[in-house]
Design an enzyme around this catalytic site. Structure first.
Site, PDB file in Angstrom:
ATOM      1  N   HIS A 582       0.604  -0.836   0.081  1.00 28.95           N
ATOM      2  CA  HIS A 582       0.262   0.233   0.268  1.00 28.95           C
ATOM      3  C   HIS A 582       0.718   1.496  -0.001  1.00 28.95           C
ATOM      4  O   HIS A 582       0.473   2.092  -0.945  1.00 28.95           O
ATOM      5  CB  HIS A 582      -0.842   0.014   1.371  1.00 28.95           C
ATOM      6  CG  HIS A 582      -1.949   1.286   1.525  1.00 28.95           C
ATOM      7  ND1 HIS A 582      -3.683   1.036   1.436  1.00 28.95           N
ATOM      8  CD2 HIS A 582      -1.219   2.218   2.219  1.00 28.95           C
ATOM      9  CE1 HIS A 582      -3.653   1.980   1.240  1.00 28.95           C
ATOM     10  NE2 HIS A 582      -2.319   3.330   2.156  1.00 28.95           N
ATOM     11  N   GLU A 583       2.159   1.042   1.082  1.00 33.79           N
ATOM     12  CA  GLU A 583       3.173   2.286   0.950  1.00 33.79           C
ATOM     13  C   GLU A 583       3.363   2.740   0.010  1.00 33.79           C
ATOM     14  O   GLU A 583       3.967   3.436  -0.654  1.00 33.79           O
ATOM     15  CB  GLU A 583       3.452   2.760   2.552  1.00 33.79           C
ATOM     16  CG  GLU A 583       2.824   2.342   3.367  1.00 33.79           C
ATOM     17  CD  GLU A 583       1.501   3.142   3.909  1.00 33.79           C
ATOM     18  OE1 GLU A 583       2.044   4.558   3.461  1.00 33.79           O
ATOM     19  OE2 GLU A 583       0.677   3.139   4.965  1.00 33.79           O
ATOM     20  N   HIS A 586       1.542   4.181  -2.847  1.00 32.41           N
ATOM     21  CA  HIS A 586       0.975   5.961  -2.565  1.00 32.41           C
ATOM     22  C   HIS A 586       2.234   6.834  -3.157  1.00 32.41           C
ATOM     23  O   HIS A 586       1.680   8.207  -3.861  1.00 32.41           O
ATOM     24  CB  HIS A 586       1.204   6.258  -1.177  1.00 32.41           C
ATOM     25  CG  HIS A 586       0.425   6.098  -0.670  1.00 32.41           C
ATOM     26  ND1 HIS A 586      -1.052   6.341  -1.161  1.00 32.41           N
ATOM     27  CD2 HIS A 586      -0.336   5.266   0.688  1.00 32.41           C
ATOM     28  CE1 HIS A 586      -2.672   6.279  -0.493  1.00 32.41           C
ATOM     29  NE2 HIS A 586      -1.707   5.750   0.670  1.00 32.41           N
ATOM     30  N   GLU A 644      -6.366   6.331  -1.933  1.00 33.30           N
ATOM     31  CA  GLU A 644      -6.289   5.251  -0.819  1.00 33.30           C
ATOM     32  C   GLU A 644      -6.608   4.062  -1.492  1.00 33.30           C
ATOM     33  O   GLU A 644      -6.077   2.694  -1.034  1.00 33.30           O
ATOM     34  CB  GLU A 644      -6.721   5.668   0.355  1.00 33.30           C
ATOM     35  CG  GLU A 644      -6.353   6.355   1.685  1.00 33.30           C
ATOM     36  CD  GLU A 644      -4.886   6.326   2.195  1.00 33.30           C
ATOM     37  OE1 GLU A 644      -4.500   5.757   2.203  1.00 33.30           O
ATOM     38  OE2 GLU A 644      -4.214   7.389   2.029  1.00 33.30           O
ATOM     39  N   ASP A 648      -4.384   0.779  -1.850  1.00 33.64           N
ATOM     40  CA  ASP A 648      -5.050  -1.170  -1.488  1.00 33.64           C
ATOM     41  C   ASP A 648      -5.225  -2.278  -2.756  1.00 33.64           C
ATOM     42  O   ASP A 648      -4.704  -2.826  -2.918  1.00 33.64           O
ATOM     43  CB  ASP A 648      -6.575  -0.029  -1.098  1.00 33.64           C
ATOM     44  CG  ASP A 648      -7.341   0.528   0.291  1.00 33.64           C
ATOM     45  OD1 ASP A 648      -5.497   0.209   1.639  1.00 33.64           O
ATOM     46  OD2 ASP A 648      -8.060   0.984   1.038  1.00 33.64           O
ATOM     47  N   HIS A 711      -9.684   7.319   3.713  1.00 33.39           N
ATOM     48  CA  HIS A 711      -9.913   5.864   3.476  1.00 33.39           C
ATOM     49  C   HIS A 711     -11.499   5.474   3.778  1.00 33.39           C
ATOM     50  O   HIS A 711     -12.105   6.413   3.792  1.00 33.39           O
ATOM     51  CB  HIS A 711      -9.563   5.458   4.523  1.00 33.39           C
ATOM     52  CG  HIS A 711      -7.901   5.697   4.929  1.00 33.39           C
ATOM     53  ND1 HIS A 711      -7.519   6.861   6.099  1.00 33.39           N
ATOM     54  CD2 HIS A 711      -6.791   4.981   4.338  1.00 33.39           C
ATOM     55  CE1 HIS A 711      -5.858   6.391   5.612  1.00 33.39           C
ATOM     56  NE2 HIS A 711      -5.897   6.296   5.244  1.00 33.39           N
ATOM     57  N   ARG A 717     -12.618  -1.514   1.650  1.00 31.08           N
ATOM     58  CA  ARG A 717     -11.404  -2.217   1.779  1.00 31.08           C
ATOM     59  C   ARG A 717     -10.567  -2.911   1.222  1.00 31.08           C
ATOM     60  O   ARG A 717     -10.086  -3.479   0.369  1.00 31.08           O
ATOM     61  CB  ARG A 717     -10.473  -1.725   2.310  1.00 31.08           C
ATOM     62  CG  ARG A 717     -10.415   0.297   2.809  1.00 31.08           C
ATOM     63  CD  ARG A 717      -9.567   1.038   3.744  1.00 31.08           C
ATOM     64  NE  ARG A 717      -8.232   0.894   4.024  1.00 31.08           N
ATOM     65  CZ  ARG A 717      -7.798   1.577   4.304  1.00 31.08           C
ATOM     66  NH1 ARG A 717      -7.495   2.008   5.017  1.00 31.08           N
ATOM     67  NH2 ARG A 717      -6.169   1.417   4.059  1.00 31.08           N
TER      68      ARG A 717
END
Length: 749
Positions: A582-583, A586, A644, A648, A711, A717
């Site tokens: 996820h990060e 980003h 986000e 995800d 989010h 999610r």
């Protein structure tokens, strides 16, 4: 006739001696045939399993492949208490993964939600309180920062002293530094003393950004330097949508103002009118306030200029340039005409400046002091805190106040988190988490680069630069190096001036001034792009910083169900692995893609690739905009949450592919969990991923998160990511078009 399936039987009328010899011979032959048959079947079974493994990329199961370690038993327990096997995974994977959990868990009275993050944060908060109240280890007694963190906690927890001190300190600041609060003084307030410029500077001294923000940030065009950022600040009710219609929230907000004023004043003659005017003024401002989705969509409308040209560029009746110069002088920083300034939400600033110019001094003074007092109410004696608590209960849907010990621990951790973390990592952090996380980051980064290489919509130039950026992502795990060192110089320097006494309100006001000065002083400080960021390790979260091209995984999140050193890897990859992915993603979402590998906001993709990215992004936006949170019958804002959601969707794929690669290299290493043996390792990856997002919220909290959060709610999610992933369909044998399988899948990464 097949050998081994027919032999001559023993007969009573045969000669005894020859018969005994014959039987022995036949038994030996039978044993040999059975042995050959067993070996043949074993080989056949191994081959069949290998073929099946090749089809599904699963490790070949072996005897005793159930994990019975204490951790595995614990993990099996929490997963079995979460999943609902009456639900078909391909119809609704969130309900399958969380159905039993949703039935059996309740929202705590002092919280707006119950989920994995709440559980982990509660555990961490209790650990922080224990750290701040237990005897210190001998090797930390001499650390001044830790001593002052504990003093700050003690002053907060000493309710008798807070009650005894009363509100005189706060009221004295209002009267002698801020120009008074008309709502408390009735008709006796003297408006001839009103000075808006002076008032705003004094409020900023106490770290209040009201109406607009003025802060030091990393220069988005030059990540090796800082610049000044100016833009809109938050409203009392945070978002514009709250002011559009009368609601329980707006009524509670006005009641908050009214009750706090009544509790502090002996003159109530003007309170009703003043409350109305305060609210109406803020409502006018709210009409021009940009929503989170609008801010995200209009990032490129930011204006870049210098202090010398600021007044001409912004062109308002309010002198922003002079105000900003005065703010920085609070920290003895003299601004120069060539200092860079970034202005966002310019239309808002111009409109609000016009509104301010048309308001009476009484309304303005009342409003600005109200916003100051709105935040201070939580630091005052219990009767005033209770007024704030009533408002919070309406906004969050809570029915009880948090324990004072937890409130104080959170406050200290927020403002002196690195001092707290010095003790936390020694007591609660397992160093194995660092090494294993580094290996996972390497695997997941490689998976993302492979996805980049295989992408069909990026041209060669953009793809090469994207791969270069991915390779240059800097990772931070657990805690900054200086906290693990015996050298305490950096820790002590971080909290220079944090000298506290027994007065809680004095300490709070000291912290506010220190935080304001620290931010202003940054403007002249050098930037270390490899340094740990501002968030302390004692937090349950993870971060990507575009200006540093850096991912950070604090110690607080490196615990089960996200990570455990003894967990089967399918759990870790489905947990912290998806967070890592996820990060990383980003850095390539709608915002992160605008920053190059060095953290500079420049155009580094070709126009054609950007256009194709935007088309794929629109698919994600449209998909999530169709989700309705039935609990409050409200649609998710796909524009607001797009970054986000992109992260995800990319993160789960990268983690899954990385796990597959690990599993191929480490056959037989991952054992199954007791009670869950019918699920494959790949299925368990998805189950643990989904279980992390099991959540229950109050209606009020759910609405607040939709209006103010980036989010999507937990269920989306899960549903959004799994419905877009072909591997999920394969693992659970879903047919395209089933409830949890989109026919037209949205794919950015």
């Amino acid at each position: 006739m097949p050998v081994g399936f027919c032999f001559e039987p023993y007969r009573l009328d045969d000669d005894p001696i020859p018969v005994v010899s014959s039987v022995k011979k036949n038994v030996l032959i039978l044993f040999g045939v059975l042995t050959v048959l067993f070996l043949f079947l074993t080989i056949l079974l191994t081959v069949l399993l290998a073929i099946e493994k090749a089809k599904s990329n699963q490790p070949v199961p072996v005897e005793n492949d159930v994990c019975l370690t204490p951790f595995c038993i614990k993990a099996a327990n929490y997963l079995l208490e979460s999943i609902d096997e009456t639900i078909e995974p391909c119809e609704n994977f969130y309900q399958f993964s969380c159905g039993t959990w949703l039935r059996n868990n309740r929202i705590p009275d002092d919280a707006g939600s119950q989920d994995t993050f709440y559980v982990l944060r509660t555990q961490l908060e209790n650990n922080v309180v224990d750290i701040l109240t237990s005897p210190l280890p001998n090797d930390t007694i001499h650390i001044k920062a830790i001593t002052n963190a504990r003093r700050l906690y003690s002053s907060c927890a000493n309710e008798a002293a807070i009650e005894s001190a009363g509100v005189d300190t706060v009221l004295s600041i209002i009267d002698h530094e801020l120009g008074g609060w008309p709502i408390l003084q009735g008709s006796s307030w003297n408006e001839t003393q009103f000075n808006l410029s002076h008032l705003l500077v004094k409020l900023r001294e106490y770290n209040n950004n009201i109406i607009f923000i003025c802060v030091t940030s990393t220069d988005d065009k030059n990540s090796s330097a800082y610049y000044i950022r100016v833009g809109q600040s938050e409203l009392g009710l945070e978002q514009r949508q709250y002011y559009l219609n009368e609601s329980q929230a707006t009524r509670a907000y006005r009641q908050f103002i009214n009750d706090l004023a009544l509790a502090l004043s002996n003159d109530s003659t003007t309170i009703e009118d003043d409350v109305r005017d305060i609210y109406e003024f803020e409502k006018k401002i709210a009409n021009f306030h940009w929503t989170l989705a609008e801010q995200r969509a209009r990032q490129n409308e930011t204006v870049r200029t210098t202090i010398g040209n600021l007044s001409r560029v912004i062109n308002t009746t309010f002198d922003f340039a002079n105000n900003i110069r005065q703010n920085y002088l609070l920290a003895n920083v003299t601004l120069h005409d060539h200092d860079n300034v970034s202005i966002s939400e310019v239309e808002y600033l111009r409109s609000v400046s016009l509104i301010i110019s048309q308001q009476s001094p009484r309304v303005l003074q009342n409003y600005f002091i109200w916003r100051f007092m709105m935040n201070r109410a939580g630091n005052m004696p219990k009767r005033y805190r209770a007024i704030r608590e009533q408002f919070d209960r309406v906004i969050r849907g809570t029915t009880a106040e948090r324990p004072r010990s937890i409130t104080c621990g959170v406050y200290v951790n927020t403002h002196m988190g690195f001092a707290v973390a010095k003790l936390y990592i020694k007591k609660h952090f397992d160093e194995n988490a660092r090494n294993q996380s580094l290996e996972m980051i390497s695997d997941i980064r490689s998976a993302f680069i492979k996805m980049l290489n295989e992408s069909t919509w990026m041209d060669a130039v953009s793809k090469r630069k994207a791969i270069d950026k991915a390779l240059n992502i800097d990772e931070k795990i657990g805690y900054p190096e200086f906290l693990g060192s015996d050298n305490i110089t950096e820790l002590e320097e971080t909290y220079t001036g944090y000298d506290f006494n027994a007065s809680y309100i004095h300490n709070v006001l000291t912290v506010l001034k220190l935080k304001a000065k620290e931010n202003f002083k940054l403007l002249r400080a050098p930037i270390d792009r490899k340094a740990w960021g501002p968030n302390a390790p004692t937090i349950v979260n993870a971060f990507y910083t575009p200006s540093k091209n850096q991912i950070t995984f604090p110690a607080g999140i490196l615990q089960s169900p996200f990570f455990d050193k003894d967990a089967p890897k399918y759990l870790n990859y489905g947990g912290i692995g998806a967070v890592i992915g996820h990060e990383i993603t980003h850095g390539f979402d709608d915002n992160g893609r605008q920053f190059d590998k060095d953290g500079n906001r420049i155009l580094w993709w070709t126009p054609d690739t950007i256009d194709r990215f935007n088309k794929r992004k629109k698919c994600i936006v449209d998909q999530y905009s169709e989700y309705v949170l039935e609990q409050i019958n409200t649609t998710i804002n796909g524009n607001q949450t797009q970054g986000e959601n992109i992260a995800d969707n990319g993160g789960i794929k990268e983690a899954f592919y990385a796990y597959q690669k690990w599993a191929r290299k480490n056959r037989y290493a991952d054992k199954k969990l007791p009670g869950l043996t019918k699920y494959s390792a790949e299925q368990m990856f998805f189950i643990n991923y989904a279980q992390v997002w099991c959540a229950k919220t109050t209606d009020s909290y759910a609405m607040s998160r939709i209006l103010t959060g980036y989010h999507s709610p937990g269920q989306f999610r899960v549903l959004g990511t799994t419905s877009n992933f072909e591997a999920f369909d394969r693992v659970f044998r879903c047919r395209p078009g089933q409830g949890n399988s989109r026919t037209n899948k949205c794919t950015v990464w």
